[in-house]
Scaffold this motif. Structure first.
Motif, PDB file in Angstrom:
ATOM      1  N   ARG A  27       0.834  -1.203   0.000  1.00 23.73           N
ATOM      2  CA  ARG A  27       0.000   0.000   0.000  1.00 23.73           C
ATOM      3  C   ARG A  27       0.873   1.259   0.000  1.00 23.73           C
ATOM      4  O   ARG A  27       0.590   2.212  -0.709  1.00 23.73           O
ATOM      5  CB  ARG A  27      -0.915  -0.006   1.228  1.00 23.73           C
ATOM      6  CG  ARG A  27      -2.027   0.981   1.157  1.00 23.73           C
ATOM      7  CD  ARG A  27      -3.016   0.855   2.303  1.00 23.73           C
ATOM      8  NE  ARG A  27      -3.354  -0.525   2.626  1.00 23.73           N
ATOM      9  CZ  ARG A  27      -3.213  -1.056   3.839  1.00 23.73           C
ATOM     10  NH1 ARG A  27      -2.760  -0.351   4.840  1.00 23.73           N
ATOM     11  NH2 ARG A  27      -3.550  -2.310   4.055  1.00 23.73           N
ATOM     12  N   ALA A  28       1.956   1.269   0.774  1.00 23.51           N
ATOM     13  CA  ALA A  28       2.848   2.424   0.818  1.00 23.51           C
ATOM     14  C   ALA A  28       3.510   2.643  -0.538  1.00 23.51           C
ATOM     15  O   ALA A  28       3.645   3.778  -0.993  1.00 23.51           O
ATOM     16  CB  ALA A  28       3.906   2.235   1.900  1.00 23.51           C
ATOM     17  N   MET A  29       3.901   1.559  -1.198  1.00 20.75           N
ATOM     18  CA  MET A  29       4.528   1.695  -2.512  1.00 20.75           C
ATOM     19  C   MET A  29       3.535   2.232  -3.537  1.00 20.75           C
ATOM     20  O   MET A  29       3.893   3.017  -4.401  1.00 20.75           O
ATOM     21  CB  MET A  29       5.094   0.352  -2.982  1.00 20.75           C
ATOM     22  CG  MET A  29       6.313  -0.087  -2.216  1.00 20.75           C
ATOM     23  SD  MET A  29       7.673   1.094  -2.304  1.00 20.75           S
ATOM     24  CE  MET A  29       8.085   0.978  -4.015  1.00 20.75           C
ATOM     25  N   GLU A  30       2.273   1.808  -3.443  1.00 20.38           N
ATOM     26  CA  GLU A  30       1.262   2.310  -4.368  1.00 20.38           C
ATOM     27  C   GLU A  30       1.043   3.802  -4.160  1.00 20.38           C
ATOM     28  O   GLU A  30       0.863   4.551  -5.113  1.00 20.38           O
ATOM     29  CB  GLU A  30      -0.048   1.549  -4.185  1.00 20.38           C
ATOM     30  CG  GLU A  30       0.012   0.131  -4.700  1.00 20.38           C
ATOM     31  CD  GLU A  30      -1.239  -0.667  -4.377  1.00 20.38           C
ATOM     32  OE1 GLU A  30      -2.105  -0.154  -3.636  1.00 20.38           O
ATOM     33  OE2 GLU A  30      -1.333  -1.800  -4.851  1.00 20.38           O
ATOM     34  N   GLU A  31       1.063   4.260  -2.904  1.00 24.37           N
ATOM     35  CA  GLU A  31       0.898   5.678  -2.618  1.00 24.37           C
ATOM     36  C   GLU A  31       2.107   6.476  -3.095  1.00 24.37           C
ATOM     37  O   GLU A  31       1.971   7.592  -3.575  1.00 24.37           O
ATOM     38  CB  GLU A  31       0.690   5.894  -1.125  1.00 24.37           C
ATOM     39  CG  GLU A  31      -0.641   5.373  -0.628  1.00 24.37           C
ATOM     40  CD  GLU A  31      -0.771   5.443   0.876  1.00 24.37           C
ATOM     41  OE1 GLU A  31       0.155   5.958   1.543  1.00 24.37           O
ATOM     42  OE2 GLU A  31      -1.793   4.990   1.389  1.00 24.37           O
ATOM     43  N   MET A  32       3.289   5.907  -2.973  1.00 26.06           N
ATOM     44  CA  MET A  32       4.510   6.626  -3.326  1.00 26.06           C
ATOM     45  C   MET A  32       4.682   6.772  -4.833  1.00 26.06           C
ATOM     46  O   MET A  32       5.436   7.617  -5.270  1.00 26.06           O
ATOM     47  CB  MET A  32       5.726   5.937  -2.718  1.00 26.06           C
ATOM     48  CG  MET A  32       5.761   6.061  -1.213  1.00 26.06           C
ATOM     49  SD  MET A  32       7.232   5.368  -0.500  1.00 26.06           S
ATOM     50  CE  MET A  32       8.428   6.596  -0.968  1.00 26.06           C
ATOM     51  N   ARG A  33       3.988   5.965  -5.618  1.00 29.71           N
ATOM     52  CA  ARG A  33       4.107   6.075  -7.073  1.00 29.71           C
ATOM     53  C   ARG A  33       3.624   7.426  -7.574  1.00 29.71           C
ATOM     54  O   ARG A  33       4.008   7.866  -8.642  1.00 29.71           O
ATOM     55  CB  ARG A  33       3.290   4.990  -7.748  1.00 29.71           C
ATOM     56  CG  ARG A  33       4.056   3.732  -7.932  1.00 29.71           C
ATOM     57  CD  ARG A  33       3.286   2.825  -8.806  1.00 29.71           C
ATOM     58  NE  ARG A  33       2.884   1.706  -7.952  1.00 29.71           N
ATOM     59  CZ  ARG A  33       2.036   0.782  -8.299  1.00 29.71           C
ATOM     60  NH1 ARG A  33       1.445   0.835  -9.446  1.00 29.71           N
ATOM     61  NH2 ARG A  33       1.751  -0.190  -7.486  1.00 29.71           N
ATOM     62  N   TRP A  34       2.759   8.088  -6.846  1.00 30.45           N
ATOM     63  CA  TRP A  34       2.186   9.362  -7.287  1.00 30.45           C
ATOM     64  C   TRP A  34       3.069  10.554  -6.946  1.00 30.45           C
ATOM     65  O   TRP A  34       2.870  11.641  -7.479  1.00 30.45           O
ATOM     66  CB  TRP A  34       0.796   9.550  -6.676  1.00 30.45           C
ATOM     67  CG  TRP A  34      -0.156   8.545  -7.227  1.00 30.45           C
ATOM     68  CD1 TRP A  34      -0.598   7.417  -6.612  1.00 30.45           C
ATOM     69  CD2 TRP A  34      -0.747   8.557  -8.523  1.00 30.45           C
ATOM     70  NE1 TRP A  34      -1.441   6.730  -7.441  1.00 30.45           N
ATOM     71  CE2 TRP A  34      -1.549   7.405  -8.628  1.00 30.45           C
ATOM     72  CE3 TRP A  34      -0.676   9.424  -9.601  1.00 30.45           C
ATOM     73  CZ2 TRP A  34      -2.281   7.107  -9.761  1.00 30.45           C
ATOM     74  CZ3 TRP A  34      -1.409   9.132 -10.734  1.00 30.45           C
ATOM     75  CH2 TRP A  34      -2.191   7.982 -10.808  1.00 30.45           C
ATOM     76  N   TRP A  35       4.039  10.395  -6.057  1.00 31.41           N
ATOM     77  CA  TRP A  35       4.890  11.519  -5.662  1.00 31.41           C
ATOM     78  C   TRP A  35       5.679  12.100  -6.831  1.00 31.41           C
ATOM     79  O   TRP A  35       5.734  13.330  -6.979  1.00 31.41           O
ATOM     80  CB  TRP A  35       5.834  11.119  -4.526  1.00 31.41           C
ATOM     81  CG  TRP A  35       5.137  11.120  -3.203  1.00 31.41           C
ATOM     82  CD1 TRP A  35       4.800  10.027  -2.462  1.00 31.41           C
ATOM     83  CD2 TRP A  35       4.662  12.251  -2.480  1.00 31.41           C
ATOM     84  NE1 TRP A  35       4.140  10.414  -1.326  1.00 31.41           N
ATOM     85  CE2 TRP A  35       4.051  11.778  -1.310  1.00 31.41           C
ATOM     86  CE3 TRP A  35       4.694  13.613  -2.708  1.00 31.41           C
ATOM     87  CZ2 TRP A  35       3.482  12.627  -0.383  1.00 31.41           C
ATOM     88  CZ3 TRP A  35       4.131  14.455  -1.771  1.00 31.41           C
ATOM     89  CH2 TRP A  35       3.535  13.958  -0.617  1.00 31.41           C
ATOM     90  N   PRO A  36       6.317  11.305  -7.670  1.00 31.86           N
ATOM     91  CA  PRO A  36       7.041  11.907  -8.797  1.00 31.86           C
ATOM     92  C   PRO A  36       6.121  12.677  -9.739  1.00 31.86           C
ATOM     93  O   PRO A  36       6.480  13.753 -10.227  1.00 31.86           O
ATOM     94  CB  PRO A  36       7.674  10.714  -9.519  1.00 31.86           C
ATOM     95  CG  PRO A  36       7.775   9.664  -8.477  1.00 31.86           C
ATOM     96  CD  PRO A  36       6.579   9.862  -7.582  1.00 31.86           C
ATOM     97  N   LEU A  37       4.928  12.156  -9.970  1.00 30.49           N
ATOM     98  CA  LEU A  37       3.978  12.842 -10.842  1.00 30.49           C
ATOM     99  C   LEU A  37       3.513  14.151 -10.204  1.00 30.49           C
ATOM    100  O   LEU A  37       3.396  15.177 -10.879  1.00 30.49           O
ATOM    101  CB  LEU A  37       2.785  11.933 -11.122  1.00 30.49           C
ATOM    102  CG  LEU A  37       1.795  12.427 -12.159  1.00 30.49           C
ATOM    103  CD1 LEU A  37       2.481  12.667 -13.496  1.00 30.49           C
ATOM    104  CD2 LEU A  37       0.665  11.446 -12.310  1.00 30.49           C
ATOM    105  N   GLY A  38       3.278  14.129  -8.906  1.00 34.49           N
ATOM    106  CA  GLY A  38       2.917  15.357  -8.199  1.00 34.49           C
ATOM    107  C   GLY A  38       4.041  16.373  -8.238  1.00 34.49           C
ATOM    108  O   GLY A  38       3.810  17.578  -8.418  1.00 34.49           O
ATOM    109  N   GLY A  39       5.249  15.913  -8.068  1.00 34.25           N
ATOM    110  CA  GLY A  39       6.415  16.804  -8.150  1.00 34.25           C
ATOM    111  C   GLY A  39       6.579  17.403  -9.533  1.00 34.25           C
ATOM    112  O   GLY A  39       6.917  18.585  -9.685  1.00 34.25           O
ATOM    113  N   LEU A  40       6.314  16.596 -10.561  1.00 31.42           N
ATOM    114  CA  LEU A  40       6.378  17.097 -11.930  1.00 31.42           C
ATOM    115  C   LEU A  40       5.336  18.191 -12.151  1.00 31.42           C
ATOM    116  O   LEU A  40       5.629  19.245 -12.726  1.00 31.42           O
ATOM    117  CB  LEU A  40       6.159  15.955 -12.916  1.00 31.42           C
ATOM    118  CG  LEU A  40       6.073  16.346 -14.400  1.00 31.42           C
ATOM    119  CD1 LEU A  40       7.401  16.898 -14.874  1.00 31.42           C
ATOM    120  CD2 LEU A  40       5.654  15.146 -15.222  1.00 31.42           C
ATOM    121  N   GLY A  41       4.116  17.958 -11.676  1.00 26.34           N
ATOM    122  CA  GLY A  41       3.054  18.959 -11.820  1.00 26.34           C
ATOM    123  C   GLY A  41       3.374  20.241 -11.082  1.00 26.34           C
ATOM    124  O   GLY A  41       3.179  21.345 -11.593  1.00 26.34           O
TER     125      GLY A  41
END
Length: 91
Positions: A27-41
């Motif tokens: 679950r933590a890994m699934e949540e962390m997948r969005w951090w790079p995309l959020g950082g890009l945005g």
């Protein structure tokens, strides 16, 4: 025909605590997948603000982004707002 009920026991070689830890890790890994995309945005928004709005717009977007980040952390319970602002209970 009868259907066997699923077993509540974890698979062989795993106890219940290791199964829970594994599920939390997934679950933590699934949540962390969005951090790079959020950082890009966020970086793109800062870039546009700096390029088209100047330094003032850049700083405003940066400050609002940090406030939004902290608010999100507080909403999911990963940030103690009382500790952040320094409020203390007196008895």
């Amino acid at each position: 025909s009868s259907v066997a009920a699923p077993s509540a026991a974890p698979p062989a070689g795993l106890d219940a605590s290791s199964t829970i830890l594994r599920e939390e890790g997934v679950r933590a890994m699934e949540e962390m997948r969005w951090w790079p995309l959020g950082g890009l945005g966020f970086g793109t928004a800062l870039g546009f603000a700096g390029a088209f709005g100047g330094f003032d717009a850049f700083v405003i977007v940066l400050v609002l982004g940090v406030i939004g980040f902290l608010a999100g952390r507080a909403l999911i319970g990963e940030l103690d707002v009382g500790g952040l602002v320094g409020s203390r209970r007196r008895s």
